[in-house]
Motif scaffolding. Sequence first.
Motif, PDB file in Angstrom:
ATOM      1  N   TYR A 123       0.837  -1.209   0.000  1.00  0.00           N
ATOM      2  CA  TYR A 123       0.000   0.000   0.000  1.00  0.00           C
ATOM      3  C   TYR A 123       0.870   1.258   0.000  1.00  0.00           C
ATOM      4  O   TYR A 123       0.639   2.200  -0.768  1.00  0.00           O
ATOM      5  CB  TYR A 123      -0.907  -0.013   1.221  1.00  0.00           C
ATOM      6  CG  TYR A 123      -1.616   1.286   1.491  1.00  0.00           C
ATOM      7  CD1 TYR A 123      -2.755   1.639   0.794  1.00  0.00           C
ATOM      8  CD2 TYR A 123      -1.134   2.166   2.458  1.00  0.00           C
ATOM      9  CE1 TYR A 123      -3.405   2.835   1.040  1.00  0.00           C
ATOM     10  CE2 TYR A 123      -1.768   3.369   2.711  1.00  0.00           C
ATOM     11  CZ  TYR A 123      -2.908   3.693   1.998  1.00  0.00           C
ATOM     12  OH  TYR A 123      -3.539   4.881   2.243  1.00  0.00           O
ATOM     13  N   ALA A 124       1.884   1.280   0.885  1.00  0.00           N
ATOM     14  CA  ALA A 124       2.759   2.450   0.967  1.00  0.00           C
ATOM     15  C   ALA A 124       3.490   2.669  -0.358  1.00  0.00           C
ATOM     16  O   ALA A 124       3.584   3.801  -0.845  1.00  0.00           O
ATOM     17  CB  ALA A 124       3.755   2.272   2.112  1.00  0.00           C
ATOM     18  N   ALA A 125       4.000   1.593  -0.946  1.00  0.00           N
ATOM     19  CA  ALA A 125       4.716   1.725  -2.224  1.00  0.00           C
ATOM     20  C   ALA A 125       3.784   2.241  -3.312  1.00  0.00           C
ATOM     21  O   ALA A 125       4.174   3.094  -4.120  1.00  0.00           O
ATOM     22  CB  ALA A 125       5.310   0.376  -2.624  1.00  0.00           C
ATOM     23  N   CYS A 126       2.542   1.750  -3.331  1.00  0.00           N
ATOM     24  CA  CYS A 126       1.587   2.195  -4.347  1.00  0.00           C
ATOM     25  C   CYS A 126       1.279   3.683  -4.188  1.00  0.00           C
ATOM     26  O   CYS A 126       1.273   4.435  -5.159  1.00  0.00           O
ATOM     27  CB  CYS A 126       0.307   1.367  -4.235  1.00  0.00           C
ATOM     28  SG  CYS A 126      -0.938   1.769  -5.467  1.00  0.00           S
ATOM     29  N   CYS A 127       1.038   4.119  -2.953  1.00  0.00           N
ATOM     30  CA  CYS A 127       0.757   5.533  -2.704  1.00  0.00           C
ATOM     31  C   CYS A 127       1.917   6.417  -3.146  1.00  0.00           C
ATOM     32  O   CYS A 127       1.719   7.466  -3.769  1.00  0.00           O
ATOM     33  CB  CYS A 127       0.480   5.757  -1.212  1.00  0.00           C
ATOM     34  SG  CYS A 127      -1.097   5.133  -0.621  1.00  0.00           S
ATOM     35  N   LEU A 128       3.131   5.993  -2.827  1.00  0.00           N
ATOM     36  CA  LEU A 128       4.289   6.816  -3.142  1.00  0.00           C
ATOM     37  C   LEU A 128       4.600   6.808  -4.641  1.00  0.00           C
ATOM     38  O   LEU A 128       5.087   7.803  -5.183  1.00  0.00           O
ATOM     39  CB  LEU A 128       5.491   6.345  -2.327  1.00  0.00           C
ATOM     40  CG  LEU A 128       5.305   6.477  -0.802  1.00  0.00           C
ATOM     41  CD1 LEU A 128       6.528   5.953  -0.061  1.00  0.00           C
ATOM     42  CD2 LEU A 128       4.995   7.906  -0.394  1.00  0.00           C
ATOM     43  N   LYS A 129       4.311   5.700  -5.320  1.00  0.00           N
ATOM     44  CA  LYS A 129       4.456   5.687  -6.769  1.00  0.00           C
ATOM     45  C   LYS A 129       3.476   6.656  -7.418  1.00  0.00           C
ATOM     46  O   LYS A 129       3.822   7.370  -8.369  1.00  0.00           O
ATOM     47  CB  LYS A 129       4.230   4.277  -7.308  1.00  0.00           C
ATOM     48  CG  LYS A 129       5.396   3.321  -7.081  1.00  0.00           C
ATOM     49  CD  LYS A 129       5.079   1.951  -7.641  1.00  0.00           C
ATOM     50  CE  LYS A 129       6.218   0.973  -7.398  1.00  0.00           C
ATOM     51  NZ  LYS A 129       5.900  -0.375  -7.927  1.00  0.00           N
ATOM     52  N   HIS A 130       2.257   6.680  -6.914  1.00  0.00           N
ATOM     53  CA  HIS A 130       1.276   7.650  -7.413  1.00  0.00           C
ATOM     54  C   HIS A 130       1.797   9.072  -7.209  1.00  0.00           C
ATOM     55  O   HIS A 130       1.682   9.929  -8.091  1.00  0.00           O
ATOM     56  CB  HIS A 130      -0.061   7.487  -6.681  1.00  0.00           C
ATOM     57  CG  HIS A 130      -0.864   6.304  -7.119  1.00  0.00           C
ATOM     58  ND1 HIS A 130      -0.979   5.911  -8.423  1.00  0.00           N
ATOM     59  CD2 HIS A 130      -1.620   5.429  -6.401  1.00  0.00           C
ATOM     60  CE1 HIS A 130      -1.760   4.852  -8.499  1.00  0.00           C
ATOM     61  NE2 HIS A 130      -2.162   4.537  -7.276  1.00  0.00           N
ATOM     62  N   LEU A 131       2.362   9.289  -6.055  1.00  0.00           N
ATOM     63  CA  LEU A 131       2.876  10.617  -5.739  1.00  0.00           C
ATOM     64  C   LEU A 131       3.969  11.026  -6.722  1.00  0.00           C
ATOM     65  O   LEU A 131       4.056  12.183  -7.142  1.00  0.00           O
ATOM     66  CB  LEU A 131       3.411  10.625  -4.301  1.00  0.00           C
ATOM     67  CG  LEU A 131       3.742  11.964  -3.646  1.00  0.00           C
ATOM     68  CD1 LEU A 131       2.525  12.870  -3.624  1.00  0.00           C
ATOM     69  CD2 LEU A 131       4.262  11.739  -2.232  1.00  0.00           C
ATOM     70  N   ALA A 132       4.806  10.065  -7.107  1.00  0.00           N
ATOM     71  CA  ALA A 132       5.885  10.362  -8.050  1.00  0.00           C
ATOM     72  C   ALA A 132       5.361  10.578  -9.463  1.00  0.00           C
ATOM     73  O   ALA A 132       5.931  11.350 -10.233  1.00  0.00           O
ATOM     74  CB  ALA A 132       6.902   9.213  -8.046  1.00  0.00           C
ATOM     75  N   GLU A 133       4.289   9.900  -9.823  1.00  0.00           N
ATOM     76  CA  GLU A 133       3.813   9.910 -11.207  1.00  0.00           C
ATOM     77  C   GLU A 133       2.815  11.026 -11.513  1.00  0.00           C
ATOM     78  O   GLU A 133       2.645  11.414 -12.664  1.00  0.00           O
ATOM     79  CB  GLU A 133       3.175   8.562 -11.539  1.00  0.00           C
ATOM     80  CG  GLU A 133       4.158   7.399 -11.541  1.00  0.00           C
ATOM     81  CD  GLU A 133       3.461   6.048 -11.584  1.00  0.00           C
ATOM     82  OE1 GLU A 133       2.207   6.029 -11.463  1.00  0.00           O
ATOM     83  OE2 GLU A 133       4.151   5.038 -11.723  1.00  0.00           O
ATOM     84  N   LEU A 134       2.154  11.533 -10.506  1.00  0.00           N
ATOM     85  CA  LEU A 134       0.991  12.375 -10.758  1.00  0.00           C
ATOM     86  C   LEU A 134       1.278  13.865 -10.832  1.00  0.00           C
ATOM     87  O   LEU A 134       0.397  14.643 -11.205  1.00  0.00           O
ATOM     88  CB  LEU A 134      -0.068  12.140  -9.678  1.00  0.00           C
ATOM     89  CG  LEU A 134      -0.679  10.736  -9.689  1.00  0.00           C
ATOM     90  CD1 LEU A 134      -1.574  10.536  -8.507  1.00  0.00           C
ATOM     91  CD2 LEU A 134      -1.434  10.513 -10.979  1.00  0.00           C
ATOM     92  N   ASN A 135       2.479  14.279 -10.448  1.00  0.00           N
ATOM     93  CA  ASN A 135       2.827  15.697 -10.491  1.00  0.00           C
ATOM     94  C   ASN A 135       1.794  16.567  -9.775  1.00  0.00           C
ATOM     95  O   ASN A 135       1.407  17.646 -10.232  1.00  0.00           O
ATOM     96  CB  ASN A 135       2.964  16.187 -11.936  1.00  0.00           C
ATOM     97  CG  ASN A 135       4.105  15.518 -12.645  1.00  0.00           C
ATOM     98  OD1 ASN A 135       5.175  15.358 -12.061  1.00  0.00           O
ATOM     99  ND2 ASN A 135       3.903  15.123 -13.888  1.00  0.00           N
ATOM    100  N   GLY A 136       1.307  16.070  -8.656  1.00  0.00           N
ATOM    101  CA  GLY A 136       0.396  16.870  -7.841  1.00  0.00           C
ATOM    102  C   GLY A 136      -1.033  16.926  -8.326  1.00  0.00           C
ATOM    103  O   GLY A 136      -1.794  17.780  -7.865  1.00  0.00           O
ATOM    104  N   SER A 137      -1.449  16.055  -9.223  1.00  0.00           N
ATOM    105  CA  SER A 137      -2.824  16.130  -9.753  1.00  0.00           C
ATOM    106  C   SER A 137      -3.729  15.141  -9.062  1.00  0.00           C
ATOM    107  O   SER A 137      -3.606  13.934  -9.233  1.00  0.00           O
ATOM    108  CB  SER A 137      -2.824  15.843 -11.254  1.00  0.00           C
ATOM    109  OG  SER A 137      -4.141  15.724 -11.715  1.00  0.00           O
ATOM    110  N   ASN A 138      -4.652  15.632  -8.270  1.00  0.00           N
ATOM    111  CA  ASN A 138      -5.614  14.778  -7.577  1.00  0.00           C
ATOM    112  C   ASN A 138      -6.553  14.089  -8.555  1.00  0.00           C
ATOM    113  O   ASN A 138      -6.931  12.940  -8.384  1.00  0.00           O
ATOM    114  CB  ASN A 138      -6.417  15.621  -6.582  1.00  0.00           C
ATOM    115  CG  ASN A 138      -7.303  14.774  -5.693  1.00  0.00           C
ATOM    116  OD1 ASN A 138      -6.843  13.788  -5.134  1.00  0.00           O
ATOM    117  ND2 ASN A 138      -8.555  15.152  -5.569  1.00  0.00           N
TER     118      ASN A 138
END
Length: 400
Positions: free
Chosen positions: A274-289
């Motif tokens: 779960y933590a890895a998935c959240c942080l990968k999203h954080l790296a990939e999304l450039n701040g876009s909710n």
Amino acid sequence: MNKGNTSSVAVKHRETSISAPRGRTLAEMIRSGPAPSEQLKELLAARGLHTCFSYPTLALFEFNAAELATNAGIGGGHAPSDLQNMIERHAPGNCAVFMDEIGHISVLFSWDDRAAIVRLHALLQSYYSRIHSLTITAGIGNPCQRLSELHLSYTQAANALKHKFYRGLAEVIYFNHVSPYTNTANYPEDKEDELFRLIHDGQPDGIEPAVEEFYKALLQDGPLQREEVNNCTIQLLIGLELRIKASIGQTGSAVRQDMTSAIHLQTLTEVKRYAACCLKHLAELNGSNENLNRIIIKKALSCMEGEYEKATLHYVAEKVYITPAYLSTLFKLNMGVTFIEYLTDIRINKAKKLLKTTHLKNYEVAEKVGYSDPRYFSQIFKKKAGLSPSEYRDSLEWPN
């Protein structure tokens, strides 16, 4: 497993075990502290249970509560009784089986029979995973010299069950195989710094091994209580989100993760994933909710299409690492229908295909698309298709 001449004992046990107060009395006597061995023997005999044990030992069996809460195939209130009946039918004849007041099924056995208890767990796990998609964990305490020490074995078995967070679900966990909890959590700030660098530099491929290193450092002095691991996980995720926001000059919410999901995960492996998935999203999304929500919905839809026969709101939410409530809200906002409405459409479309292309019976079609109750399946099918499954099949033009 050898039943020998124990069938009458098993039958008598089932007859007397319906008396809940007596069951609670036996469990409470063991749980509350030392009790005279003769008194315990008398109570066991009164319930038609085995009374003689060589190095008496207690094993506790329990369902995964999170799975049970969302399982339509077996009602949560009846599940412990169902498990007790299964254990009574398949346990070695020289065991005593009873339920405690919190739903654990206790098996009192002789230490030399521990291999049979492991086989019993394997049989139960095979059955409940296949029929109800449920997992069962067993905790086994240390053997005692006499029955009066059973409270110690019970406490040890209960503590062993808590270690399923580290050892995994659907396992048999011996108390003498687990490490004692450490009292202090030393938060590895240097590992958080490394994760921040990977996220900031847009290197998602390095995040998963870095998360492994974070938890390895966190637990280097021994296992922590689950609440401590949850706290450190939330600290990691929120801390990194805030640091990324600050680094790109954002003042609003950069990535709104449903952080409370970590609290409901059942094992350390799930927490890491779960933590890895959240942080990968954080790296990939450039701040876009909005991008995050689209990715979550896309993954949820893929899971529902690929595993429609066992998909539930809780199951899919676990797959995309958010809570069921959050997934339900996202689904309605993004898809315009509820989760269950969309899943029902998938299942009915799959059922139509099976009715058209196979000669499976209606109840077989129902099972293949995720409905354990054929009558309920027929009701839903008719509501969606305007015809019952049989009528729908009859309306098709079958080739000669």
